[in-house]
Write an enzyme that holds these catalytic residues in place. Sequence first.
Site, mmCIF file in Angstrom:
data_model
loop_
_atom_site.group_PDB
_atom_site.id
_atom_site.type_symbol
_atom_site.label_atom_id
_atom_site.label_comp_id
_atom_site.label_asym_id
_atom_site.label_seq_id
_atom_site.Cartn_x
_atom_site.Cartn_y
_atom_site.Cartn_z
ATOM 1 N N LYS A 22 -38.421 27.874 -6.028
ATOM 2 C CA LYS A 22 -37.414 28.741 -5.388
ATOM 3 C C LYS A 22 -36.791 28.054 -4.174
ATOM 4 O O LYS A 22 -35.577 28.015 -4.023
ATOM 5 C CB LYS A 22 -38.075 30.049 -4.944
ATOM 6 C CG LYS A 22 -37.260 30.840 -3.923
ATOM 7 C CD LYS A 22 -37.947 32.093 -3.467
ATOM 8 C CE LYS A 22 -38.873 31.957 -2.279
ATOM 9 N NZ LYS A 22 -38.217 31.850 -0.971
ATOM 10 N N ASN A 23 -37.650 27.491 -3.317
ATOM 11 C CA ASN A 23 -37.135 26.942 -2.058
ATOM 12 C C ASN A 23 -36.362 25.650 -2.265
ATOM 13 O O ASN A 23 -35.591 25.237 -1.390
ATOM 14 C CB ASN A 23 -38.273 26.755 -1.051
ATOM 15 C CG ASN A 23 -38.741 28.090 -0.494
ATOM 16 O OD1 ASN A 23 -38.118 29.124 -0.744
ATOM 17 N ND2 ASN A 23 -39.845 28.075 0.246
ATOM 18 N N ARG A 92 -32.687 35.241 3.866
ATOM 19 C CA ARG A 92 -32.327 34.353 4.979
ATOM 20 C C ARG A 92 -31.763 33.024 4.514
ATOM 21 O O ARG A 92 -30.972 32.394 5.203
ATOM 22 C CB ARG A 92 -33.549 34.088 5.850
ATOM 23 C CG ARG A 92 -34.079 35.289 6.581
ATOM 24 C CD ARG A 92 -35.211 34.864 7.450
ATOM 25 N NE ARG A 92 -34.808 33.714 8.243
ATOM 26 C CZ ARG A 92 -34.201 33.774 9.415
ATOM 27 N NH1 ARG A 92 -33.951 34.926 9.966
ATOM 28 N NH2 ARG A 92 -33.856 32.674 10.046
ATOM 29 N N CYS A 116 -37.521 38.334 10.939
ATOM 30 C CA CYS A 116 -38.102 38.923 9.742
ATOM 31 C C CYS A 116 -39.595 39.092 9.957
ATOM 32 O O CYS A 116 -40.115 38.786 11.029
ATOM 33 C CB CYS A 116 -37.802 38.071 8.519
ATOM 34 S SG CYS A 116 -38.694 36.554 8.459
ATOM 35 N N ARG A 121 -36.931 33.834 13.635
ATOM 36 C CA ARG A 121 -36.515 32.656 12.867
ATOM 37 C C ARG A 121 -35.107 32.262 13.310
ATOM 38 O O ARG A 121 -34.120 32.551 12.638
ATOM 39 C CB ARG A 121 -36.596 32.933 11.371
ATOM 40 C CG ARG A 121 -38.038 33.167 10.939
ATOM 41 C CD ARG A 121 -38.168 33.464 9.481
ATOM 42 N NE ARG A 121 -37.900 32.310 8.641
ATOM 43 C CZ ARG A 121 -37.891 32.368 7.307
ATOM 44 N NH1 ARG A 121 -38.122 33.508 6.694
ATOM 45 N NH2 ARG A 121 -37.650 31.288 6.596
ATOM 46 N N ASP A 315 -46.715 28.248 4.014
ATOM 47 C CA ASP A 315 -46.528 29.160 2.873
ATOM 48 C C ASP A 315 -47.786 29.300 2.015
ATOM 49 O O ASP A 315 -47.784 30.067 1.046
ATOM 50 C CB ASP A 315 -45.348 28.693 2.006
ATOM 51 C CG ASP A 315 -44.020 28.821 2.736
ATOM 52 O OD1 ASP A 315 -43.959 29.545 3.735
ATOM 53 O OD2 ASP A 315 -43.041 28.183 2.300
ATOM 54 N N ARG A 407 -40.095 38.333 -4.919
ATOM 55 C CA ARG A 407 -39.058 37.416 -4.419
ATOM 56 C C ARG A 407 -39.403 35.965 -4.701
ATOM 57 O O ARG A 407 -38.513 35.115 -4.781
ATOM 58 C CB ARG A 407 -38.870 37.591 -2.906
ATOM 59 C CG ARG A 407 -38.162 38.872 -2.520
ATOM 60 C CD ARG A 407 -37.868 38.878 -1.022
ATOM 61 N NE ARG A 407 -37.498 37.552 -0.574
ATOM 62 C CZ ARG A 407 -38.002 36.935 0.492
ATOM 63 N NH1 ARG A 407 -38.870 37.529 1.250
ATOM 64 N NH2 ARG A 407 -37.605 35.718 0.808
HETATM 65 N N1 EPU Z 1 -36.766 26.973 13.941
HETATM 66 C C1 EPU Z 1 -36.146 26.940 15.159
HETATM 67 N N2 EPU Z 1 -34.785 26.807 15.176
HETATM 68 C C2 EPU Z 1 -34.042 26.684 14.035
HETATM 69 C C3 EPU Z 1 -34.702 26.697 12.798
HETATM 70 C C4 EPU Z 1 -36.066 26.854 12.779
HETATM 71 O O1 EPU Z 1 -36.766 27.034 16.199
HETATM 72 O O2 EPU Z 1 -32.826 26.561 14.116
HETATM 73 C C5 EPU Z 1 -38.229 27.127 13.885
HETATM 74 C C6 EPU Z 1 -38.663 28.324 13.061
HETATM 75 O O3 EPU Z 1 -38.671 29.510 13.808
HETATM 76 C C7 EPU Z 1 -40.037 27.900 12.600
HETATM 77 C C8 EPU Z 1 -39.871 26.406 12.379
HETATM 78 O O4 EPU Z 1 -38.746 26.026 13.181
HETATM 79 O O5 EPU Z 1 -40.972 28.101 13.613
HETATM 80 C C9 EPU Z 1 -39.644 25.989 10.953
HETATM 81 O O6 EPU Z 1 -38.592 26.758 10.390
HETATM 82 P P1 EPU Z 1 -37.671 26.197 9.239
HETATM 83 O O7 EPU Z 1 -36.248 26.224 9.694
HETATM 84 O O8 EPU Z 1 -38.205 24.911 8.740
HETATM 85 O O9 EPU Z 1 -37.826 27.314 8.104
HETATM 86 P P2 EPU Z 1 -36.744 27.657 7.027
HETATM 87 O O10 EPU Z 1 -36.034 26.435 6.645
HETATM 88 O O11 EPU Z 1 -35.943 28.832 7.462
HETATM 89 C C10 EPU Z 1 -38.201 27.213 4.915
HETATM 90 C C11 EPU Z 1 -38.752 28.026 3.783
HETATM 91 C C12 EPU Z 1 -39.862 28.926 4.281
HETATM 92 C C13 EPU Z 1 -40.951 28.056 4.906
HETATM 93 C C14 EPU Z 1 -40.350 27.199 6.026
HETATM 94 C C15 EPU Z 1 -41.341 26.254 6.648
HETATM 95 C C16 EPU Z 1 -36.863 28.297 2.296
HETATM 96 C C17 EPU Z 1 -35.874 29.204 1.656
HETATM 97 N N3 EPU Z 1 -37.671 28.826 3.195
HETATM 98 O O12 EPU Z 1 -37.678 28.164 5.840
HETATM 99 O O13 EPU Z 1 -40.385 29.581 3.140
HETATM 100 O O14 EPU Z 1 -41.977 28.865 5.422
HETATM 101 O O15 EPU Z 1 -39.253 26.435 5.499
HETATM 102 O O16 EPU Z 1 -41.879 25.414 5.697
HETATM 103 O O17 EPU Z 1 -36.906 27.124 1.965
HETATM 104 C C18 EPU Z 1 -41.402 31.287 1.938
HETATM 105 O O18 EPU Z 1 -41.067 30.685 0.911
HETATM 106 O O19 EPU Z 1 -42.206 32.269 1.948
HETATM 107 C C19 EPU Z 1 -40.844 30.854 3.210
HETATM 108 C C20 EPU Z 1 -40.828 31.624 4.289
#
Ligand code: EPU
Length: 453
Positions: A22-23, A92, A116, A121, A315, A407
């Site tokens: 998915k991701n 998101r 969330c 986030r 995750d 999801r």
């Molecule tokens: N963060 C910031 N600023 C930003 C972006 C992120 O401070 O602009 C922080 C976040 O709050 C968090 C960390 O950086 O503490 C990592 O966040 P990241 O941006 O890497 O997360 P994401 O890209 O929004 C993806 C996955 C998540 C997974 C995270 C971490 C997808 C669709 N989502 O989220 O997956 O937990 O990377 O590996 O790819 C899930 O599948 O259940 C899920 C939540």
Amino acid sequence: MDAFRIQGGTRLSGRWGVDGSKNAALPLMAASLLCDEPVHLRGIPPLMDVRNMTRLLRELGVDIHAQGRDYTFHVTDATKLHARYEIVKTMRASICTLGPMLARRGEARVSMPGGCAIGDRPVDLHLRGLEALGAQITLEGGDIVARAKKLIGTTIFLGGPFGSTVLGTANIMSAAVLARGCTVIESAACEPEIADLAVLLNAMGAHISGAGTPRITIEGVDELHSAEHEVLPDRIVAGTLAIATAISGGDVTFENYPWDHLLALTHLMHEIGIVVERVDPSNELTSRCTVRVAADGTFKPVLFTTQPYPGFPTDLQAQLMSLLCLADGNSIVTEKIYPDRFMHVPELNRMGAKLVRQGPTVVVQGVDELIGAPVMASDLRGSAGLILAGLAARGETEVSRIYHVDRGYVRIEEQLNNLGANIERIDGETGEVVGGAPLILTKPMTSGAQKTA
Ligand code: EPU
């Protein structure tokens, strides 16, 4: 709302094939916004988030044809610029349309995602990266509005307080492929989903090197073209099913198992005393292996900390915590990506677990058994953790609000039942068994399932 009724104490066995990720799929789908020619993706899992991304891309002028898990995306109207709140609030990952739309259309308006259940986030790193590429960013009526006639390559540092950002890296990398000149992303996310996205973008004519490492270099090109790509196997689903096998004291052989992407989990599972072994040593494609997981129901305690890839993934934190509830001693779990991602902790305690949380750390005091109870899911991976606990618990567990788990897992109850679990999908209000989720079932390759009470 649907719930799962789980009769605990069954042992998983048989064979099971890992679905597409998915991701990985969501940013790959968004990358179709970058060109006017068709982009073909194979192996997209039939999940709610995929359905939401499909809806969003259609609103953004993309014509989409799906045949089973094979999709074709073709931009037919590049004047659409608005990813609306109504869709963004459901998913998101909608944010990963921002970079591609800006780069190709010169403007993008994406509703600002809120917090969330797993915590704050923010998207500041996404915006910082796009600004560094020359975009003008404003916030209008809750929407992020980004404008740039032409993005200009530069060096961008993407590190934040919790490491890099996965979707932020996807956004900046996707935008930079159409920028003028060279972009270097320092402190880029190294997750396999980023490397997978780069493979697609390069197949579309981009010039990206270093994806999957902390430094990604992108030589901008004028335009991209049609390409075809197969989505990589889902490491989180594979890891969840591997832990499910172990917590049930089972023995399952996995096909299409992303061995290379789960080394941190494998290392810990070995420490815990679980067999995780490749059974295709001659197979060179190490992200698509045949792997056997087996356990005898005794687990040693461990310490682990979630980290950005290649560290242990956040995750899989909830799922492994459920297993450690049954270890012979005390384990310590520290969450370094989402320090508040612990909604499953009080629910596990309702099942007889002994978990004490202090800030981003949980002490897991091993108990002899978990006891079935009604528990509530609050997020996707936490729900998976509760289902795994239910598999191992004595008696009946009811997990409510399982729309969260739908999801990210394709009909998880049927997949687990095919391996020997006893899980019914019920109407949470009436308790009546319902026919199944509205999604397509992936059948395991074969099943030698057996039930032991
Ligand atoms: N963060 C910031 N600023 C930003 C972006 C992120 O401070 O602009 C922080 C976040 O709050 C968090 C960390 O950086 O503490 C990592 O966040 P990241 O941006 O890497 O997360 P994401 O890209 O929004 C993806 C996955 C998540 C997974 C995270 C971490 C997808 C669709 N989502 O989220 O997956 O937990 O990377 O590996 O790819 C899930 O599948 O259940 C899920 C939540």
